[in-house]
Design a protein around this motif. Structure first.
Motif, PDB file in Angstrom:
ATOM      1  N   GLN A  74       0.727  -1.210  -0.064  1.00 27.42           N
ATOM      2  CA  GLN A  74      -0.114   0.154   0.059  1.00 27.42           C
ATOM      3  C   GLN A  74       0.906   1.271   0.014  1.00 27.42           C
ATOM      4  O   GLN A  74       0.619   2.248  -0.671  1.00 27.42           O
ATOM      5  CB  GLN A  74      -0.738   0.002   1.296  1.00 27.42           C
ATOM      6  N   SER A  75       2.172   1.359   0.709  1.00 22.05           N
ATOM      7  CA  SER A  75       2.965   2.292   0.633  1.00 22.05           C
ATOM      8  C   SER A  75       3.482   2.516  -0.619  1.00 22.05           C
ATOM      9  O   SER A  75       3.557   3.654  -1.115  1.00 22.05           O
ATOM     10  CB  SER A  75       4.024   2.307   1.935  1.00 22.05           C
ATOM     11  N   MET A  76       4.019   1.542  -1.285  1.00 23.51           N
ATOM     12  CA  MET A  76       4.608   1.535  -2.604  1.00 23.51           C
ATOM     13  C   MET A  76       3.710   2.138  -3.536  1.00 23.51           C
ATOM     14  O   MET A  76       3.917   2.725  -4.296  1.00 23.51           O
ATOM     15  CB  MET A  76       4.958   0.118  -3.009  1.00 23.51           C
ATOM     16  N   ASP A  77       2.213   1.595  -3.475  1.00 25.79           N
ATOM     17  CA  ASP A  77       1.189   2.206  -4.432  1.00 25.79           C
ATOM     18  C   ASP A  77       1.092   3.459  -4.125  1.00 25.79           C
ATOM     19  O   ASP A  77       1.108   4.301  -5.211  1.00 25.79           O
ATOM     20  CB  ASP A  77      -0.096   1.362  -4.232  1.00 25.79           C
ATOM     21  N   LYS A  78       1.119   4.285  -3.063  1.00 27.29           N
ATOM     22  CA  LYS A  78       1.157   5.637  -2.718  1.00 27.29           C
ATOM     23  C   LYS A  78       2.351   6.376  -3.622  1.00 27.29           C
ATOM     24  O   LYS A  78       2.253   7.365  -4.143  1.00 27.29           O
ATOM     25  CB  LYS A  78       0.899   6.015  -1.449  1.00 27.29           C
ATOM     26  N   VAL A  79       3.405   5.753  -3.146  1.00 25.74           N
ATOM     27  CA  VAL A  79       4.505   6.512  -3.841  1.00 25.74           C
ATOM     28  C   VAL A  79       4.633   6.238  -5.369  1.00 25.74           C
ATOM     29  O   VAL A  79       4.902   7.114  -6.135  1.00 25.74           O
ATOM     30  CB  VAL A  79       6.023   5.594  -3.218  1.00 25.74           C
ATOM     31  N   MET A  80       4.089   5.327  -5.873  1.00 22.38           N
ATOM     32  CA  MET A  80       4.301   5.152  -7.538  1.00 22.38           C
ATOM     33  C   MET A  80       3.138   6.078  -7.916  1.00 22.38           C
ATOM     34  O   MET A  80       3.724   6.490  -9.108  1.00 22.38           O
ATOM     35  CB  MET A  80       3.952   3.808  -8.005  1.00 22.38           C
ATOM     36  N   PHE A  81       1.882   6.138  -7.491  1.00 23.54           N
ATOM     37  CA  PHE A  81       0.881   7.203  -7.784  1.00 23.54           C
ATOM     38  C   PHE A  81       1.591   8.731  -7.885  1.00 23.54           C
ATOM     39  O   PHE A  81       1.595   9.474  -8.774  1.00 23.54           O
ATOM     40  CB  PHE A  81      -0.238   6.992  -7.088  1.00 23.54           C
ATOM     41  N   LEU A  82       2.354   8.870  -6.627  1.00 25.24           N
ATOM     42  CA  LEU A  82       2.836  10.200  -6.716  1.00 25.24           C
ATOM     43  C   LEU A  82       4.149  10.345  -7.791  1.00 25.24           C
ATOM     44  O   LEU A  82       4.111  11.213  -8.434  1.00 25.24           O
ATOM     45  CB  LEU A  82       3.610  10.354  -5.418  1.00 25.24           C
ATOM     46  N   LEU A  83       4.837   9.503  -8.065  1.00 23.92           N
ATOM     47  CA  LEU A  83       5.724   9.304  -9.090  1.00 23.92           C
ATOM     48  C   LEU A  83       5.322   9.525 -10.534  1.00 23.92           C
ATOM     49  O   LEU A  83       5.849  10.337 -11.373  1.00 23.92           O
ATOM     50  CB  LEU A  83       6.478   8.055  -9.157  1.00 23.92           C
ATOM     51  N   ILE A  84       4.056   8.536 -10.743  1.00 21.62           N
ATOM     52  CA  ILE A  84       3.394   8.839 -12.120  1.00 21.62           C
ATOM     53  C   ILE A  84       2.768  10.321 -12.293  1.00 21.62           C
ATOM     54  O   ILE A  84       3.091  10.767 -13.353  1.00 21.62           O
ATOM     55  CB  ILE A  84       2.507   7.754 -12.208  1.00 21.62           C
TER      56      ILE A  84
END
Length: 172
Positions: free
Chosen positions: A38-48
């Motif tokens: 879940q933390s990685m998903d948030k970071v990935m959406f921010l990076l995208i």
């Protein structure tokens, strides 16, 4: 022993015997991994989102610079009878080609970066799925092409507004 309280109770009783020094429950590992994902998903959406913003800035800068440098050429094309769309494509051809090259190079770098992250970020007691779905490639290319298309509409509007007389007057 299907529910969590029974499992915890059984684990406690094993610990009390003294024959067991540590117990690691899979349910605890699953919670940790779910939290990590879940933390990685948030970071990935921010990076995208940041990558999209960067794409807009780069394509906008490239396009407006190209447009400003070729204002006289556009005016000449319009005087010669070229339509606005033809003049736009003349200016925008470079941006389209560079966007396509950027997408292809991004696929290579993104594939390497994905492998690097999967190898180095996963905890020791878990393994992430190492493959990348085709839809991920498709979506990333589509986002880049949509941004490029939006900038093409912007360029087309700017070319329609070109004052041919003023552009041709400014002879250096």
């Amino acid at each position: 022993m299907n529910n969590k309280t029974q499992i915890n109770s059984f684990a406690s009783s094993l610990m009390k015997t003294g024959a067991v020094s540590a117990i690691n429950l899979n349910t605890n590992n699953q919670q940790i991994i779910d939290s990590l994902i879940q933390s990685m998903d948030k970071v990935m959406f921010l990076l995208i989102g940041l990558a999209d913003l960067l794409a807009v800035v780069v394509i906008f800068t490239l396009t407006t610079t190209n447009l400003e440098e070729r204002m006289r050429e556009i005016a000449i094309l319009k005087v010669l009878g070229f339509y606005n769309n033809e003049a736009s494509l003349y200016i925008y051809r470079e941006t389209i080609i560079l966007s396509i090259f950027g997408i292809l190079i991004g696929f290579l770098i993104g594939n390497w970066l994905h492998g690097f992250i999967i190898d180095n970020l996963a905890p020791l007691n878990a393994m992430f799925k190492p493959g990348i779905l085709f839809s991920n490639y498709l979506l990333s290319a589509l986002i880049s092409l949509v941004i490029t298309g939006i900038m093409a509409v912007f360029v087309n509007r700017k070319i329609k507004e070109v004052n041919m007389l003023e552009a041709l007057k400014s002879v250096d």
